[in-house]
Write a protein that holds these residues in place. Structure first.
Motif, PDB file in Angstrom:
ATOM      1  N   UNK A 136      54.237  15.527  25.248  1.00 41.69           N
ATOM      2  CA  UNK A 136      53.879  15.338  25.491  1.00 41.69           C
ATOM      3  C   UNK A 136      52.852  14.641  26.295  1.00 41.69           C
ATOM      4  N   UNK A 137      53.154  13.969  27.078  1.00 47.29           N
ATOM      5  CA  UNK A 137      53.026  13.047  27.877  1.00 47.29           C
ATOM      6  C   UNK A 137      53.864  14.024  29.068  1.00 47.29           C
ATOM      7  N   UNK A 138      54.146  14.663  29.914  1.00 46.69           N
ATOM      8  CA  UNK A 138      55.316  15.418  30.239  1.00 46.69           C
ATOM      9  C   UNK A 138      53.717  17.001  30.277  1.00 46.69           C
ATOM     10  N   UNK A 139      54.209  17.330  29.249  1.00 46.83           N
ATOM     11  CA  UNK A 139      52.705  18.171  29.081  1.00 46.83           C
ATOM     12  C   UNK A 139      51.697  18.620  29.550  1.00 46.83           C
ATOM     13  N   UNK A 140      50.979  17.343  29.634  1.00 47.15           N
ATOM     14  CA  UNK A 140      49.687  17.204  29.613  1.00 47.15           C
ATOM     15  C   UNK A 140      49.817  16.612  31.103  1.00 47.15           C
ATOM     16  N   UNK A 141      50.886  15.535  31.487  1.00 49.41           N
ATOM     17  CA  UNK A 141      50.634  15.065  33.138  1.00 49.41           C
ATOM     18  C   UNK A 141      49.493  13.101  32.501  1.00 49.41           C
ATOM     19  N   UNK A 142      50.262  12.753  31.742  1.00 54.62           N
ATOM     20  CA  UNK A 142      49.936  11.643  31.199  1.00 54.62           C
ATOM     21  C   UNK A 142      50.749  10.538  31.045  1.00 54.62           C
ATOM     22  N   UNK A 143      50.909   9.650  30.772  1.00 52.87           N
ATOM     23  CA  UNK A 143      51.707   8.730  30.865  1.00 52.87           C
ATOM     24  C   UNK A 143      51.625   8.814  29.169  1.00 52.87           C
ATOM     25  N   UNK A 144      53.434   7.879  28.610  1.00 49.99           N
ATOM     26  CA  UNK A 144      53.313   7.948  27.280  1.00 49.99           C
ATOM     27  C   UNK A 144      52.422   7.313  26.532  1.00 49.99           C
ATOM     28  N   UNK A 145      52.098   6.000  27.224  1.00 50.34           N
ATOM     29  CA  UNK A 145      51.423   4.926  26.864  1.00 50.34           C
ATOM     30  C   UNK A 145      49.872   5.543  26.887  1.00 50.34           C
ATOM     31  N   UNK A 146      49.553   6.305  27.443  1.00 51.18           N
ATOM     32  CA  UNK A 146      47.880   7.217  27.222  1.00 51.18           C
ATOM     33  C   UNK A 146      47.805   8.133  25.886  1.00 51.18           C
ATOM     34  N   UNK A 147      48.950   8.490  26.135  1.00 54.98           N
ATOM     35  CA  UNK A 147      49.429   9.997  25.360  1.00 54.98           C
ATOM     36  C   UNK A 147      49.080   9.239  23.291  1.00 54.98           C
ATOM     37  N   UNK A 148      49.886   8.040  23.271  1.00 54.72           N
ATOM     38  CA  UNK A 148      49.743   7.178  22.019  1.00 54.72           C
ATOM     39  C   UNK A 148      48.201   6.880  22.293  1.00 54.72           C
ATOM     40  N   UNK A 149      47.745   6.781  22.422  1.00 54.10           N
ATOM     41  CA  UNK A 149      46.808   6.170  22.654  1.00 54.10           C
ATOM     42  C   UNK A 149      45.470   6.699  22.401  1.00 54.10           C
ATOM     43  N   UNK A 150      45.406   7.898  23.135  1.00 52.44           N
ATOM     44  CA  UNK A 150      44.327   9.370  22.542  1.00 52.44           C
ATOM     45  C   UNK A 150      45.047   9.296  21.107  1.00 52.44           C
ATOM     46  N   UNK A 151      46.134   9.920  20.769  1.00 56.27           N
ATOM     47  CA  UNK A 151      46.629  10.005  19.972  1.00 56.27           C
ATOM     48  C   UNK A 151      46.138   9.138  18.483  1.00 56.27           C
ATOM     49  N   UNK A 152      46.279   8.182  18.555  1.00 55.37           N
ATOM     50  CA  UNK A 152      45.469   7.665  17.823  1.00 55.37           C
ATOM     51  C   UNK A 152      43.699   7.257  17.807  1.00 55.37           C
ATOM     52  N   UNK A 153      43.077   7.890  18.719  1.00 57.65           N
ATOM     53  CA  UNK A 153      42.090   7.645  18.523  1.00 57.65           C
ATOM     54  C   UNK A 153      41.334   9.230  18.230  1.00 57.65           C
ATOM     55  N   UNK A 154      42.057   9.977  18.689  1.00 54.83           N
ATOM     56  CA  UNK A 154      42.397  11.222  17.566  1.00 54.83           C
ATOM     57  C   UNK A 154      42.423  11.411  16.852  1.00 54.83           C
ATOM     58  N   UNK A 155      43.467  11.045  15.796  1.00 57.24           N
ATOM     59  CA  UNK A 155      43.702  11.076  14.439  1.00 57.24           C
ATOM     60  C   UNK A 155      42.458  10.119  13.646  1.00 57.24           C
ATOM     61  N   UNK A 156      42.278   9.134  14.864  1.00 53.36           N
ATOM     62  CA  UNK A 156      40.675   8.341  13.918  1.00 53.36           C
ATOM     63  C   UNK A 156      38.951   9.555  13.737  1.00 53.36           C
ATOM     64  N   UNK A 157      39.054  10.234  14.833  1.00 53.94           N
ATOM     65  CA  UNK A 157      38.339  11.453  14.522  1.00 53.94           C
ATOM     66  C   UNK A 157      37.864  12.200  13.864  1.00 53.94           C
ATOM     67  N   UNK A 158      39.308  12.668  13.615  1.00 47.75           N
ATOM     68  CA  UNK A 158      39.862  14.326  13.264  1.00 47.75           C
ATOM     69  C   UNK A 158      39.534  13.468  11.271  1.00 47.75           C
ATOM     70  N   UNK A 159      39.865  12.469  10.702  1.00 47.29           N
ATOM     71  CA  UNK A 159      40.264  11.671   9.542  1.00 47.29           C
ATOM     72  C   UNK A 159      38.030  11.835   9.860  1.00 47.29           C
TER      73      UNK A 159
END
Length: 165
Positions: A136-159
């Motif tokens: 995910x981080x390679x595809x989007x051009x962001x750090x792996x840590x950033x991808x994890x943090x963003x995903x947690x925020x997105x999961x909350x938003x989708x909920x």
């Protein structure tokens, strides 16, 4: 380009076309837009194919080109797609039709995903495709840590959007 390269490209595209269809389902609002976006993604993949070095898997490269195409088109043209003539690129690709009539939950999820910003949509899409955070981080051009943090925020938003406790 020669016929061998064209044949190789068409074979890879046919094997991975579900990637483009899924991206189209997330970014397009109707069947006509879906077809137009799929066509534009196919054209952009063909134009970029000579630069594909094989450093990454074809599917990872395809995700990146397809997502960038969808995001760029929708940001620039406010959901209006200007397509190129298909006749120039006369590929014969067997289209897979996706029937979602019996998948109401999936429809609700896609509706919620459409309310996210472009980068978050791409993040969710890759996550749903079972890509690991490195991919995910390679595809989007962001750090792996950033991808994890963003995903947690997105999961909350989708909920919240789906009203799941």
């Amino acid at each position: 380009m020669n016929k061998a390269i064209e044949k190789e490209f068409v074979k890879k595209l046919e094997a991975n076309q579900n990637i483009a269809h899924k991206i189209c389902r997330i970014y397009a609002t109707g069947e006509a837009e879906h077809k137009d976006l799929f066509q534009e993604i196919t054209i952009q993949l063909w134009k970029a194919y000579p630069k594909f070095r094989g450093d990454a898997k074809f599917s990872t490269w395809m995700y990146r080109v397809a997502l960038n195409t969808a995001i760029t088109l929708y940001r620039k043209q406010k959901r209006r797609i200007k397509t190129q003539e298909w006749d120039q690129y006369a590929f014969k690709i067997k289209a897979e039709e996706y029937d979602d009539t019996t998948e109401q939950n999936l429809k609700l999820m896609y509706q919620a995903i459409k309310e996210l910003n472009d980068i978050d949509k791409a993040l969710v899409f890759l996550y749903l495709e079972d890509k690991n955070y490195t991919e995910i981080s390679e595809t989007l051009g962001i750090s792996e840590v950033n991808a994890r943090v963003k995903m947690n925020r997105v999961k909350k938003k989708l909920k919240e959007l789906l009203s799941i406790d």
